[in-house]
Design a protein around this motif. Structure first.
Motif, PDB file in Angstrom:
ATOM      1  N   LEU A 260       0.824  -1.210   0.000  1.00 55.05           N
ATOM      2  CA  LEU A 260       0.000   0.000   0.000  1.00 55.05           C
ATOM      3  C   LEU A 260       0.855   1.255   0.000  1.00 55.05           C
ATOM      4  CD1 LEU A 260      -2.905   1.165   0.287  1.00 55.05           C
ATOM      5  CD2 LEU A 260      -2.593   1.022   2.750  1.00 55.05           C
TER       6      LEU A 260
ATOM      7  N   ALA B 144      -4.116  -2.906   0.515  1.00 54.37           N
ATOM      8  CA  ALA B 144      -5.342  -2.197   0.878  1.00 54.37           C
ATOM      9  C   ALA B 144      -6.415  -3.163   1.363  1.00 54.37           C
ATOM     10  CB  ALA B 144      -5.847  -1.399  -0.328  1.00 54.37           C
TER      11      ALA B 144
ATOM     12  N   ALA C  33     -11.015   0.071  -0.387  1.00 51.68           N
ATOM     13  CA  ALA C  33      -9.900  -0.770  -0.830  1.00 51.68           C
ATOM     14  C   ALA C  33     -10.107  -1.234  -2.255  1.00 51.68           C
ATOM     15  CB  ALA C  33      -9.761  -1.967   0.109  1.00 51.68           C
TER      16      ALA C  33
END
Length: 227
Positions: free
Chosen positions: A108, A161, A183
């Protein structure tokens, strides 16, 4: 003199062992051995040239067969080829350049750690310039970094995510759907080649603010409510 001729022929055979009439099979073998000598093959094409010649012959045979089967012969083959190229060009224009789908999701965050406030500022800068993909990415990073700063998520390099959304849904169950949706948008624009828009960015921004106002639910406690 027939007798003399016969005698001479017998003398030749007996003295030189050279037959006057060569049988067919030994003659063929003798000719093959003679022609196999290097002096007869000095100007033959090499292996590469022979391969190229065979390839172009195959291409010519293929085109000839196609032109024979196509309506109108060679002219019909040209028309069919142009039509096929037109279809390919139309599909390319309609679908665009194929994008490579990654085998797995990447981390991420990048290598340089930043605070949630820094991610929010960067997201706002991208949004003001209309760069919605980057704005969505930075705002999602701000959400995850803020949860780490609140000790609701343990800082962990390489977290995706989806993993962050699943982990954050445990202490913040009321926002589980919003976390999964955020996400998913992050993954779509980062890995799926899709384009975000302003409403997507605003929804993630609202989720960020709502998470900041929500008390976490501890194990065995009543679900948290907004302050």
């Amino acid at each position: 003199m027939p007798g003399g001729t016969t005698t001479a022929r017998l003398l030749i055979r007996a003295g030189d062992h050279i037959p006057l009439d060569t049988p067919r099979v030994p003659g063929r073998e003798a000719a093959r051995r003679e022609l196999s000598k290097p002096m007869y093959h000095e100007h033959d094409p090499n292996l590469l040239q022979r391969g190229i010649d065979h390839f172009w012959k195959w291409i010519g045979d293929l085109v000839g067969a196609a032109s024979g089967a196509a309506p109108g012969g060679s002219a019909g083959l040209v028309v069919i080829s142009l039509a096929a190229l037109a279809v390919i060009a139309a599909l390319w224009w309609r679908l665009g350049v194929p994008r490579r789908v990654p085998a797995r999701q990447e981390s991420l965050f990048d290598d340089r750690p930043r605070t949630a406030a820094e991610h929010r500022l960067q997201a706002a800068a991208h949004a003001s310039a209309g760069r919605w993909n980057q704005a969505v990415q930075e705002r999602m990073r701000a959400i995850v970094r803020a949860l780490e700063e609140r000790a609701l998520l343990e800082p962990r390099p390489g977290r995706t995510a989806d993993e962050a959304a699943a982990e954050a849904a445990r202490p913040l169950p009321g926002h589980a759907d919003g976390l999964r949706a955020a996400a998913r948008v992050f993954d779509d624009v980062t890995y799926g080649g899709r384009t975000a828009d302003e409403p997507a960015y605003l929804r993630i921004g609202e989720l960020d603010l709502a998470l900041g106002r929500t008390k976490p639910q501890l194990a065995g406690a009543i679900p948290g409510t907004a302050e």
